[in-house]
Design a protein around this motif. Structure first.
Motif, mmCIF file in Angstrom:
data_model
loop_
_atom_site.group_PDB
_atom_site.id
_atom_site.type_symbol
_atom_site.label_atom_id
_atom_site.label_comp_id
_atom_site.label_asym_id
_atom_site.label_seq_id
_atom_site.Cartn_x
_atom_site.Cartn_y
_atom_site.Cartn_z
ATOM 1 N N GLU A 99 2.941 9.290 2.349
ATOM 2 C CA GLU A 99 2.765 8.054 3.115
ATOM 3 C C GLU A 99 2.760 6.843 2.183
ATOM 4 N N SER A 100 2.083 6.962 1.052
ATOM 5 C CA SER A 100 2.008 5.867 0.089
ATOM 6 C C SER A 100 3.389 5.541 -0.481
ATOM 7 N N ASN A 103 5.483 3.733 2.099
ATOM 8 C CA ASN A 103 5.045 2.336 2.232
ATOM 9 C C ASN A 103 5.505 1.484 1.050
ATOM 10 N N LYS A 106 8.957 0.625 1.651
ATOM 11 C CA LYS A 106 9.007 -0.404 2.696
ATOM 12 C C LYS A 106 8.911 -1.798 2.099
ATOM 13 N N GLU A 107 8.122 -1.911 1.013
ATOM 14 C CA GLU A 107 7.920 -3.212 0.376
ATOM 15 C C GLU A 107 8.968 -3.524 -0.685
ATOM 16 N N ALA A 169 5.667 4.845 9.523
ATOM 17 C CA ALA A 169 5.558 3.650 8.681
ATOM 18 C C ALA A 169 6.267 2.471 9.339
ATOM 19 N N GLY A 172 4.081 1.171 11.892
ATOM 20 C CA GLY A 172 2.765 0.732 11.437
ATOM 21 C C GLY A 172 1.652 1.676 11.843
ATOM 22 N N LYS A 174 -0.606 5.002 10.891
ATOM 23 C CA LYS A 174 -1.028 5.769 9.725
ATOM 24 C C LYS A 174 -1.122 7.258 10.052
#
Length: 199
Positions: A99-100, A103, A106-107, A169, A172, A174
């Motif tokens: 998950e991290s 994300n 994603k950034e 993700a 949004g 979790k």
């Protein structure tokens, strides 16, 4: 060890002094050691207070358990719970790490060569992401329908999980939100849960 004994098994044990049981799956008597030669030589037989349980006391000729252990009772429940807790912790760590990473993608503004990562491409293209989830889910089902290797099933499930987590993700949501819903569902039947969902 523990086994099922009927009246005939008990009578045979009394007369032969070899621990004898009754196999409910094969509908026949069997004597411990008849194939392994690890007989249990019974010296005493006891009934419990309700007379619905029998204990044979005896000396085994070899290992009692089919695993080669002296006893079938060699697994500590505390050790087992501790081991399962470690496995669960590892599983959660893996999910949270994935998950991290998603994300982070994603950034990301983009890679050094200007090409977006596969995860970033999925995040930017809803149609691609949804088509991949459907594709991987179909491939997972085919491992069952076509009786493929278990490793293939695990691999396809990993693909489904990864792509589904990219969708989470994107939305949004979790992983913990999903796990919490599963925890609630553990306490009720599927039929009841679906009924409440409609309400």
């Amino acid at each position: 060890m523990q086994g099922f004994a009927n009246k005939d098994a008990l009578l045979t044990t009394i007369s032969s002094r070899k621990a004898t049981f009754y196999s409910r799956s094969r509908s026949t008597l069997w004597t411990k050691g008849e194939t392994s030669l690890n007989f249990i030589n019974v010296s005493e037989i006891f009934l419990d207070c309700d007379r619905d349980s029998i204990m044979y006391l005896g000396k085994p000729d070899g290992p009692t358990c089919h695993t080669g252990s002296e006893t079938c009772y060699f697994t500590s429940i505390d050790d087992m719970i501790s081991s399962q807790a470690e496995e669960n912790k590892l599983a959660l760590t893996t999910l949270y790490a994935l998950e991290s990473t998603i994300n982070q993608r994603k950034e990301d503004r983009g890679s050094a060569n200007g090409k977006p990562s596969w995860t970033k491409r999925l995040l930017l293209d809803d149609n691609l992401l949804c088509s991949k989830i459907r594709e991987e889910a179909d491939e997972l089902c085919r491992t069952l329908e076509e009786n493929e290797e278990k490793t293939r099933t695990a691999s396809e499930m990993a693909d489904v999980l990864y792509h589904a987590m990219v969708l989470l993700a994107k939305r949004g949501v979790k992983v913990e939100d999903v796990l919490q819903i599963l925890r609630v569902r553990f306490s009720q039947s599927g039929i009841e849960e679906k009924k409440n969902r409609k309400a």
